[in-house]
Design a protein around this motif. Structure first.
Motif, short mmCIF file in Angstrom:
data_model
loop_
_atom_site.label_atom_id
_atom_site.label_comp_id
_atom_site.label_asym_id
_atom_site.label_seq_id
_atom_site.Cartn_x
_atom_site.Cartn_y
_atom_site.Cartn_z
N LEU A 190 0.88 -1.18 0.00
CA LEU A 190 0.00 0.00 0.00
C LEU A 190 0.91 1.22 0.00
CD1 LEU A 190 -2.72 -0.76 2.72
CD2 LEU A 190 -3.01 -0.75 0.23
N PHE A 191 1.02 1.88 -1.14
CA PHE A 191 1.97 3.00 -1.27
C PHE A 191 1.32 4.29 -0.80
CE2 PHE A 191 4.34 6.32 -3.49
CZ PHE A 191 5.65 5.92 -3.28
N ARG A 192 1.95 4.97 0.15
CA ARG A 192 1.44 6.25 0.67
C ARG A 192 2.05 7.36 -0.16
NH1 ARG A 192 -2.56 3.76 3.50
NH2 ARG A 192 -1.65 2.16 4.82
N ARG A 226 11.99 12.70 -2.35
CA ARG A 226 10.90 13.48 -1.77
C ARG A 226 11.36 14.31 -0.57
NH1 ARG A 226 7.85 8.35 -1.37
NH2 ARG A 226 9.40 7.55 -2.79
N ASP A 256 10.16 12.28 3.50
CA ASP A 256 8.69 12.21 3.53
C ASP A 256 8.19 11.10 4.44
OD1 ASP A 256 9.60 10.24 1.67
OD2 ASP A 256 7.64 10.19 0.71
N LEU A 257 8.95 9.99 4.48
CA LEU A 257 8.41 8.79 5.11
C LEU A 257 9.53 7.93 5.65
CD1 LEU A 257 5.71 6.52 3.57
CD2 LEU A 257 8.02 5.57 3.81
N ALA A 300 10.18 4.02 6.68
CA ALA A 300 9.64 2.65 6.60
C ALA A 300 10.54 1.78 7.47
CB ALA A 300 9.56 2.21 5.15
N LEU A 342 5.60 4.38 9.17
CA LEU A 342 4.97 3.06 9.02
C LEU A 342 5.48 2.23 10.21
CD1 LEU A 342 5.52 2.48 5.16
CD2 LEU A 342 3.61 3.62 6.31
N1 HPA Z 1 5.26 5.46 0.30
C1 HPA Z 1 6.37 6.11 -0.07
N2 HPA Z 1 7.59 5.62 0.07
C2 HPA Z 1 7.71 4.40 0.63
C3 HPA Z 1 6.59 3.67 1.04
C4 HPA Z 1 5.31 4.23 0.87
O1 HPA Z 1 4.28 3.64 1.24
N3 HPA Z 1 7.05 2.50 1.57
C5 HPA Z 1 8.40 2.54 1.46
N4 HPA Z 1 8.80 3.68 0.91
#
Ligand code: HPA
Ligand code: PRP
Length: 177
Positions: free
Chosen positions: A23-25, A62, A123-124, A126, A154
Motif C-alpha cells: 500500500l503505497f502512501r 521526496r 517524507d516517510l 519505513a 509506518l
Molecule cells: N510510500 C512512499 N515511500 C515508501 C513507502 C510508501 O508507502 N514505503 C516505502 N517507501
C-alpha cells in the motif's frame, strides 16, 4: 488530532505499487494541497524553531521537496543526500540495505563543518535503513545530527527504533498501520 487528520486525508494510498501487496502512501496529493503542505512543514519544524539548526539534510527524492521548505522556514542551509553517482564533487558514501540488495547514498565531502547542527528530513520512514545511513554519513562528515523528521511513519516496520538506537530523536506527524 485535527492536524494529523487533515494530513492523513491529504495523503493518497495506492494499492499494489510498486509491487503486489504494497500500500503505497503517496504524498504528492499532500504537496498539491496548499493548506496541508504548509501545515506539514510548520509541524515538522515546530520543535526546532529558534534552536539554531545550521543545515537541513534532505533525502532524495521526496526529502528534497520537504527539506527545502523546512530549511527556508528555519533560515538554515540545505544539504542534499543523494543516491550514488549524482553529486559532482568529491563524496562520502554509505551503503544500506534495501528489501532486496543494497544501495548507496552520498554527500559532498565538504557538505558540513565540524560540529554543525543538522536535521534530517524525508517524507516517510519505513524500515529506517535510508535515514540510518544518512545519519551515519552525516556523522562521519562531522555533523551534530540533532533529529530526524518525517511526515509519515509506518510503525510496523520499526524504523524509529533504528534511529533511536543511534540516539537520534525522531519526529513523525502521521502513522499508517
Ligand atoms: N510510500 C512512499 N515511500 C515508501 C513507502 C510508501 O508507502 N514505503 C516505502 N517507501
Ligand atoms: C522512500 C522514502 C524514503 C525511503 C524510506 O524513498 O521516500 O526515502 O524510501 O524507506 P526505508 O525507511 O525503508 O529506508 P525511495 O527509496 O522510494 O526513493 P525515491 O524517493 O528516490 O523514489
Amino acid at each position: 488530532n485535527a492536524i494529523s487528520a487533515e494530513l492523513i486525508e491529504s495523503i493518497r494510498t495506492i494499492p499494489n505499487y510498486p509491487k503486489e501487496g504494497v500500500l503505497f502512501r503517496d504524498i504528492t496529493t499532500l504537496l498539491s494541497n496548499p493548506r496541508a503542505f504548509r501545515r506539514a512543514v510548520d509541524a515538522l519544524v515546530q520543535p526546532w524553531a529558534g534552536s539554531k539548526i545550521e543545515q537541513v539534510a534532505g533525502i532524495e527524492a521526496r526529502g528534497f521537496i520537504l527539506g527545502g521548505a523546512v530549511a527556508h522556514q528555519l533560515s538554515a542551509g540545505f544539504l542534499p543526500v543523494r543516491k550514488k553517482g549524482k553529486l559532482p564533487f568529491k563524496t562520502l558514501q554509505q551503503d544500506y540495505q534495501l528489501e532486496y540488495g543494497m544501495d548507496t547514498i552520498e554527500i559532498h565531502c565538504d557538505a558540513v563543518k565540524q560540529g554543525e547542527k543538522v536535521i534530517v528530513v524525508d517524507d516517510l520512514i519505513a524500515t529506517g535503513g535510508t535515514a540510518e545511513a544518512a545519519v551515519k554519513l552525516l556523522r562521519s562528515a562531522g555533523a551534530d545530527v540533532v533529529a530526524a523528521c518525517f511526515i509519515v511513519d509506518l510503525p510496523e516496520l520499526q524504523g524509529r527504533a533504528k534511529l533511536e538506537a543511534l540516539d537520534i530523536p525522531v519526529r513523525t506527524l502521521v502513522e499508517f498501520p
